[in-house]
Structure formats: structure tokens, C-alpha cells
Design an enzyme around this catalytic site. Structure first.
Site, mmCIF file in Angstrom:
data_model
loop_
_atom_site.group_PDB
_atom_site.id
_atom_site.type_symbol
_atom_site.label_atom_id
_atom_site.label_comp_id
_atom_site.label_asym_id
_atom_site.label_seq_id
_atom_site.Cartn_x
_atom_site.Cartn_y
_atom_site.Cartn_z
ATOM 1 N N ARG A 230 18.729 -9.120 -39.052
ATOM 2 C CA ARG A 230 18.028 -10.286 -38.518
ATOM 3 C C ARG A 230 19.047 -11.274 -37.955
ATOM 4 N N TYR B 42 6.627 -20.909 -27.717
ATOM 5 C CA TYR B 42 6.776 -19.468 -27.995
ATOM 6 C C TYR B 42 5.412 -18.847 -28.329
ATOM 7 N N GLU C 204 2.706 -15.703 -34.879
ATOM 8 C CA GLU C 204 2.808 -17.090 -34.400
ATOM 9 C C GLU C 204 1.605 -17.457 -33.530
ATOM 10 N N SER D 140 2.615 -11.441 -31.907
ATOM 11 C CA SER D 140 3.179 -12.137 -33.073
ATOM 12 C C SER D 140 2.132 -12.919 -33.850
ATOM 13 N N ILE E 208 16.355 -3.480 -26.890
ATOM 14 C CA ILE E 208 16.956 -2.514 -27.839
ATOM 15 C C ILE E 208 18.114 -3.139 -28.621
ATOM 16 N N THR E 209 18.734 -4.187 -28.080
ATOM 17 C CA THR E 209 19.857 -4.810 -28.799
ATOM 18 C C THR E 209 19.393 -5.763 -29.901
ATOM 19 N N GLY E 210 18.092 -5.998 -30.005
ATOM 20 C CA GLY E 210 17.569 -6.895 -31.038
ATOM 21 C C GLY E 210 17.370 -6.185 -32.365
ATOM 22 N N GLN E 211 16.942 -6.965 -33.362
ATOM 23 C CA GLN E 211 16.697 -6.385 -34.694
ATOM 24 C C GLN E 211 15.739 -5.182 -34.615
ATOM 25 N N ALA F 225 12.253 -10.454 -25.617
ATOM 26 C CA ALA F 225 11.623 -11.781 -25.552
ATOM 27 C C ALA F 225 12.653 -12.836 -25.931
ATOM 28 N N GLN F 226 12.367 -14.082 -25.600
ATOM 29 C CA GLN F 226 13.046 -15.225 -26.211
ATOM 30 C C GLN F 226 12.265 -15.426 -27.497
ATOM 31 N N SER F 227 12.851 -15.046 -28.631
ATOM 32 C CA SER F 227 12.055 -14.877 -29.854
ATOM 33 C C SER F 227 12.249 -15.977 -30.890
HETATM 34 P P1 NAP Z 1 15.461 -10.355 -31.329
HETATM 35 O O1 NAP Z 1 16.358 -9.803 -32.388
HETATM 36 O O2 NAP Z 1 15.577 -11.792 -30.940
HETATM 37 O O3 NAP Z 1 15.696 -9.467 -29.994
HETATM 38 C C1 NAP Z 1 15.204 -9.864 -28.748
HETATM 39 C C2 NAP Z 1 15.642 -8.856 -27.694
HETATM 40 O O4 NAP Z 1 15.143 -9.271 -26.412
HETATM 41 C C3 NAP Z 1 17.165 -8.723 -27.559
HETATM 42 O O5 NAP Z 1 17.463 -7.357 -27.372
HETATM 43 C C4 NAP Z 1 17.445 -9.510 -26.261
HETATM 44 O O6 NAP Z 1 18.583 -9.075 -25.597
HETATM 45 C C5 NAP Z 1 16.207 -9.142 -25.460
HETATM 46 N N1 NAP Z 1 15.969 -10.023 -24.318
HETATM 47 C C6 NAP Z 1 15.762 -11.369 -24.360
HETATM 48 N N2 NAP Z 1 15.570 -11.819 -23.108
HETATM 49 C C7 NAP Z 1 15.644 -10.757 -22.256
HETATM 50 C C8 NAP Z 1 15.536 -10.595 -20.839
HETATM 51 N N3 NAP Z 1 15.314 -11.627 -20.026
HETATM 52 N N4 NAP Z 1 15.653 -9.352 -20.334
HETATM 53 C C9 NAP Z 1 15.902 -8.299 -21.136
HETATM 54 N N5 NAP Z 1 16.030 -8.392 -22.478
HETATM 55 C C10 NAP Z 1 15.905 -9.612 -23.024
HETATM 56 O O7 NAP Z 1 13.935 -10.099 -31.686
HETATM 57 P P2 NAP Z 1 13.276 -9.108 -32.792
HETATM 58 O O8 NAP Z 1 13.200 -9.828 -34.091
HETATM 59 O O9 NAP Z 1 13.915 -7.780 -32.694
HETATM 60 O O10 NAP Z 1 11.779 -9.044 -32.257
HETATM 61 C C11 NAP Z 1 11.403 -8.072 -31.280
HETATM 62 C C12 NAP Z 1 10.143 -8.550 -30.583
HETATM 63 O O11 NAP Z 1 9.097 -8.729 -31.544
HETATM 64 C C13 NAP Z 1 10.259 -9.903 -29.875
HETATM 65 O O12 NAP Z 1 9.426 -9.855 -28.733
HETATM 66 C C14 NAP Z 1 9.703 -10.894 -30.881
HETATM 67 O O13 NAP Z 1 9.218 -12.053 -30.210
HETATM 68 C C15 NAP Z 1 8.600 -10.064 -31.489
HETATM 69 N N6 NAP Z 1 8.219 -10.387 -32.874
HETATM 70 C C16 NAP Z 1 9.172 -10.447 -33.837
HETATM 71 C C17 NAP Z 1 8.800 -10.686 -35.151
HETATM 72 C C18 NAP Z 1 9.814 -10.737 -36.254
HETATM 73 O O14 NAP Z 1 9.472 -11.242 -37.329
HETATM 74 N N7 NAP Z 1 11.014 -10.217 -36.051
HETATM 75 C C19 NAP Z 1 7.443 -10.852 -35.458
HETATM 76 C C20 NAP Z 1 6.502 -10.775 -34.447
HETATM 77 C C21 NAP Z 1 6.896 -10.521 -33.137
HETATM 78 P P3 NAP Z 1 20.041 -9.766 -25.804
HETATM 79 O O15 NAP Z 1 20.697 -8.966 -26.910
HETATM 80 O O16 NAP Z 1 20.680 -9.596 -24.475
HETATM 81 O O17 NAP Z 1 19.818 -11.205 -26.185
HETATM 82 N N1 GDD Z 2 14.904 -21.001 -38.551
HETATM 83 C C1 GDD Z 2 14.781 -21.875 -39.565
HETATM 84 N N2 GDD Z 2 15.871 -22.558 -39.991
HETATM 85 N N3 GDD Z 2 13.581 -22.003 -40.161
HETATM 86 C C2 GDD Z 2 13.484 -22.867 -41.199
HETATM 87 C C3 GDD Z 2 14.573 -23.585 -41.683
HETATM 88 C C4 GDD Z 2 15.835 -23.452 -41.039
HETATM 89 O O1 GDD Z 2 16.817 -24.068 -41.396
HETATM 90 N N4 GDD Z 2 14.155 -24.316 -42.745
HETATM 91 C C5 GDD Z 2 12.869 -24.064 -42.929
HETATM 92 N N5 GDD Z 2 12.440 -23.188 -41.985
HETATM 93 C C6 GDD Z 2 11.054 -22.701 -41.827
HETATM 94 C C7 GDD Z 2 10.494 -22.882 -40.420
HETATM 95 O O2 GDD Z 2 10.072 -24.250 -40.229
HETATM 96 C C8 GDD Z 2 9.341 -21.873 -40.457
HETATM 97 O O3 GDD Z 2 8.208 -22.465 -41.039
HETATM 98 C C9 GDD Z 2 9.865 -20.761 -41.393
HETATM 99 O O4 GDD Z 2 11.027 -21.305 -42.046
HETATM 100 C C10 GDD Z 2 10.243 -19.472 -40.689
HETATM 101 O O5 GDD Z 2 11.107 -19.763 -39.607
HETATM 102 P P1 GDD Z 2 11.871 -18.586 -38.797
HETATM 103 O O6 GDD Z 2 12.580 -17.697 -39.737
HETATM 104 O O7 GDD Z 2 12.678 -19.260 -37.727
HETATM 105 O O8 GDD Z 2 10.687 -17.714 -38.201
HETATM 106 P P2 GDD Z 2 9.307 -18.086 -37.464
HETATM 107 O O9 GDD Z 2 8.201 -17.863 -38.445
HETATM 108 O O10 GDD Z 2 9.382 -19.402 -36.788
HETATM 109 O O11 GDD Z 2 9.267 -16.999 -36.299
HETATM 110 C C11 GDD Z 2 9.611 -15.621 -36.550
HETATM 111 O O12 GDD Z 2 8.453 -14.911 -36.902
HETATM 112 C C12 GDD Z 2 7.472 -14.823 -35.883
HETATM 113 C C13 GDD Z 2 6.274 -14.057 -36.464
HETATM 114 O O13 GDD Z 2 5.475 -14.915 -37.209
HETATM 115 C C14 GDD Z 2 10.265 -15.083 -35.289
HETATM 116 O O14 GDD Z 2 10.773 -13.789 -35.558
HETATM 117 C C15 GDD Z 2 9.274 -14.959 -34.161
HETATM 118 O O15 GDD Z 2 9.874 -14.278 -33.055
HETATM 119 C C16 GDD Z 2 8.084 -14.137 -34.672
HETATM 120 O O16 GDD Z 2 7.112 -13.989 -33.657
#
Ligand code: NAP
Ligand code: GDD
Length: 324
Positions: free
Chosen positions: A183, A148, A126, A124, A10-13, A81-83
Site C-alpha cells: 500500500r 475523488y 468512496e 470504490s 499495473i505499477t500500483g498496489q 486512477a488518481q487514487s
Molecule cells: P494506486 O496504488 O494508487 O495505483 C494507481 C495506479 O494508477 C498506478 O499504477 C499509477 O501509475 C496509475 N496511474 C495514475 N494516473 C495514471 C495515468 N494518467 N495514466 C496511466 N496510469 C496512471 O491504487 P490501488 O490502491 O492499486 O487502486 C487501484 C484502483 O482501485 C484505483 O483506481 C483506485 O482508485 C481503486 N480503488 C482502490 C481501493 C483500495 O482500497 N486500494 C478501493 C477501491 C477502489 P504510477 O505508478 O505512474 O503513479
Molecule cells: N491518509 C490518511 N492519513 N488518512 C487518515 C489519517 C492520515 O494521517 N488520519 C486519519 N485518517 C482517516 C481518513 O480521514 C479516512 O477517514 C481514513 O483514515 C482512511 O483514509 P485513507 O487510508 O487515505 O483511505 P480512504 O478511505 O480515503 O480511500 C481509500 O479507500 C477507498 C475505498 O473506500 C483509497 O484507496 C481510495 O482510492 C479508495 O477508493
């Protein structure tokens, strides 16, 4: 009857936006947080009067089962998750524990307490990694490119397996990248908009990035949490791709962000730094959200251009306020 939702992460985005959505629907919202020595929950600070917080950790089965037993939710959203993809190369085992086995622990807790509880798994794009089909849909095979991505494939299939083994209402949302002013600053979009704001306000001179050619299907997080909720309101559980159907290069995001701030061309400011290049890259993601549109009635509302503008404006306001 008021429904109860339990949100891990819940503390995440996403957790913060989902909590807002569920509160607006009249839910009792319970968020699970892990123990830390400081209490910094900035994304849900504005909700603390309206939600309940319970303590638990994805690494600990006993705590997970106790949380589900105590809260007795109707719906569980497993967002924790470790995201961050690069961290998964530095901490591959821990990423597997959180992101893969963590999902099993939550599912086991649900199965032990009440298998009728509805379950959402945060899968995801990914998982598609080195893509085998363009655009990617629910039937596209997985080819993850990071620890991941591999962990998320496990989380995805264990969710499908519990649905099929125990007849549980377990859904997996295959969400493409979604962003917002909330984010984390390590992700590329927020790193860019935060960097643009600092340059705009004279606090920085350059922005160091990695691969500018990677393509992502970027949407707005507020739209995507609506899809999570819709998945748990159907007649039967299923898996859905949630995406916009449009893809852009990282350099497109950079260009539009600099223009939105009135800084003109990004080229004088952006430095490509090999430290941010990944050992294995996901070059192209573009999702086909037609099943979600057809069956859930879901469509994104915020365009790519509006998303960039929203994030740039929010970061300029935030950085300016911090330096006033
Ligand atoms: P985020 O901002 O990184 O938030 C991750 C959350 O997981 C935080 O609340 C974190 O808590 C918690 N957490 C991590 N390890 C934990 C543990 N061991 N026990 C309990 N809580 C834990 O991620 P998000 O962007 O909101 O994404 C939410 C979910 O969707 C994730 O599973 C991510 O992998 C997935 N996802 C995200 C995207 C995207 O583009 N955002 C896309 C596809 C899938 P703390 O505050 O304590 O660190
Ligand atoms: N983080 C980061 N930092 N990414 C960079 C940078 C930089 O300085 N420069 C270029 N990139 C490129 C990465 O190589 C990647 O191809 C793209 O930007 C997006 O990187 P991120 O924003 O870190 O996201 P992600 O696509 O690796 O992963 C996110 O999206 C997934 C869904 O497809 C995360 O939110 C994952 O948790 C999620 O599952």
C-alpha cells in the site's frame, strides 16, 4: 488458448497483485505504464521477466486506443486512477480527467478495437460517502464526499452505460478499502504501520494522524484482486460489492498495530494533527459482500487482525534492513 490481460495501473498496489494472480492462471499479462523520467516500478520489479510493459496514458485517447489495438487483450482491467482522496481536493480537475474521463477513454478504446473484450472498472466504496444505508450494497445510492468520490461515480455509471448501450461485457467492482505491505505510504494503514516500525526501531518518536474515529471496512488486497478476475469469468456482466462485512475505527487499527509491534498503548505516541483532517469526511463504511459470495463464490481469506500483523511485520523488516 492462452488469454491476454491488459492492466492499466499495473505499477500500483492492486496492479501488482492482479498481475501475480493472472500469471499464475497462465495469462499473458501486459501492463500499461505512463512515461516518467525515472523507471521506478518497485511493486512489479519481481515480475519484469514475466510481463510485458506498454506505454500509454489515461489522459491520451490516441495512446489508449493504440495500446488496446496493439495488445489485443481478452480482458482489460482499468485500475489506473488518481487514487488518493486528499489530493483530489488539491487537484480536482486532474482527478476528474484521470479517474472519471480516463475510464471513458479506456472504454472507447475497447469499443473501437473490439467490443467483445471484457472490461473491469475499479469502482470504490468512496462512492457511498455519506452513507444512506448500513451496510452498503450494490443497490445503495451514492453520496460521494470528495472530488475523488464524485469522479468514481462517473467512472461507475459510464461503465454501466457502455454495458447497456453497446452490450459490452463491462463490470464494475465496488471495492471497499483493501491494504497490504505494498500500500502507498500516504494511506492511513501503511502510514500507521510504517510509523510503528520507525518508533519500534528508535527512528521516530511520534505518529501524526487526522480523524481517528472514521470507520472503514478493511480487507487484504490479495483477496480483492481475485474478485476482479472472477467478475470477468461469469456468464454475464454485473456489478459487485467486495468487502469483508466488518468495520473498524482508525484508532482500532492504530491500537492493534502498536500492540503487534510490542509497543503497548499507542496514546503516548499518537498526535492528532488538523493538517490530516479532511474538508468532508466519510465517517462509516461497511459493505455487504453477500452477492459476491453467492454469485462469484468469493470470500475474503485474510482477517483484519492478520492484515494488521502482516503489515507491521513487513514494515519492521523493511525499515530494519534499510538501516542495517
Ligand atoms: P494506486 O496504488 O494508487 O495505483 C494507481 C495506479 O494508477 C498506478 O499504477 C499509477 O501509475 C496509475 N496511474 C495514475 N494516473 C495514471 C495515468 N494518467 N495514466 C496511466 N496510469 C496512471 O491504487 P490501488 O490502491 O492499486 O487502486 C487501484 C484502483 O482501485 C484505483 O483506481 C483506485 O482508485 C481503486 N480503488 C482502490 C481501493 C483500495 O482500497 N486500494 C478501493 C477501491 C477502489 P504510477 O505508478 O505512474 O503513479
Ligand atoms: N491518509 C490518511 N492519513 N488518512 C487518515 C489519517 C492520515 O494521517 N488520519 C486519519 N485518517 C482517516 C481518513 O480521514 C479516512 O477517514 C481514513 O483514515 C482512511 O483514509 P485513507 O487510508 O487515505 O483511505 P480512504 O478511505 O480515503 O480511500 C481509500 O479507500 C477507498 C475505498 O473506500 C483509497 O484507496 C481510495 O482510492 C479508495 O477508493
Amino acid at each position: 488458448m492462452q488469454k491476454t490481460a491488459l492492466i492499466t495501473g499495473i505499477t500500483g498496489q492492486d496492479g501488482s497483485y492482479l498481475a501475480e494472480l493472472l500469471l499464475a492462471q497462465g495469462y499473458r499479462v501486459v501492463g500499461m505504464t505512463r512515461r516518467t523520467s525515472t523507471d521506478v516500478h518497485e511493486r512489479i520489479q519481481h515480475l519484469v521477466e514475466d510481463i510485458e510493459i506498454v506505454s500509454g496514458d489515461l489522459l491520451d485517447q490516441t495512446s489508449m486506443t493504440k495500446v488496446v489495438q496493439t495488445v489485443r487483450p481478452d480482458e482489460v482491467y482499468n485500475l489506473a486512477a488518481q487514487s488518493f482522496v486528499p489530493t483530489s481536493w488539491d487537484q480536482p480537475v486532474l482527478t476528474g480527467e484521470f479517474t472519471a474521463l480516463g475510464a471513458t477513454r479506456v472504454l472507447e478504446a475497447v469499443r473501437a478495437v473490439d467490443p467483445a473484450i471484457r472490461f473491469y472498472q475499479a469502482s470504490s466504496s468512496e462512492m457511498f460517502g455519506k452513507v444512506t444505508e448500513v451496510p452498503q450494497r450494490e443497490t445503495t445510492s451514492f453520496y460521494p464526499r470528495s472530488p475523488y468520490g464524485v469522479a468514481k461515480v462517473y467512472g461507475h455509471w459510464i461503465t454501466v452505460n457502455y454495458r447497456e448501450s453497446y452490450d459490452m461485457y463491462a463490470c464494475s467492482g465496488i471495492l471497499f478499502n483493501h491494504e497490504s505491505p505494498r500500500r502507498g505510504k500516504e494511506f492511513v494503514t501503511r502510514k500507521i504501520t510504517d510509523g510503528v516500525a520507525r518508533i519500534k526501531l528508535g527512528l521516530a518518536k511520534e505518529l501524526r494522524l487526522g480523524n481517528l474515529d472514521a470507520k472503514r471496512d478493511w480487507g487484504f488486497a490479495g483477496d480483492y484482486v481475485r474478485a476482479m478476475w472472477l467478475m470477468l469469468q461469469q456468464g454475464h456482466p454485473d456489478d459487485y460489492v467486495i468487502a469483508t462485512g466488518r468495520t473498524h475505527k482508525v484508532s482500532d487499527f492504530v491500537r492493534i498495530a502498536f500492540e503487534a509491534a510490542g509497543l503497548g498503548s499507542y496514546e503516548p505516541y499518537v498526535v492528532v494533527d488538523p493538517r490530516f483532517v479532511r474538508p468532508a469526511e466519510v465517517d462509516l463504511l461497511i459493505g455487504d459482500p453477500s452477492k459476491a459470495k453467492r454469485e462469484l463464490g468469493w470470500e475474503p481469506e485474510v482477517s483484519f487482525e492478520d492484515l494488521v500483523a502482516m503489515m507491521v511485520a513487513a514494515d519492521i523488516d523493511r525499515v530494519a534492513a534499510a538501516h542495517r
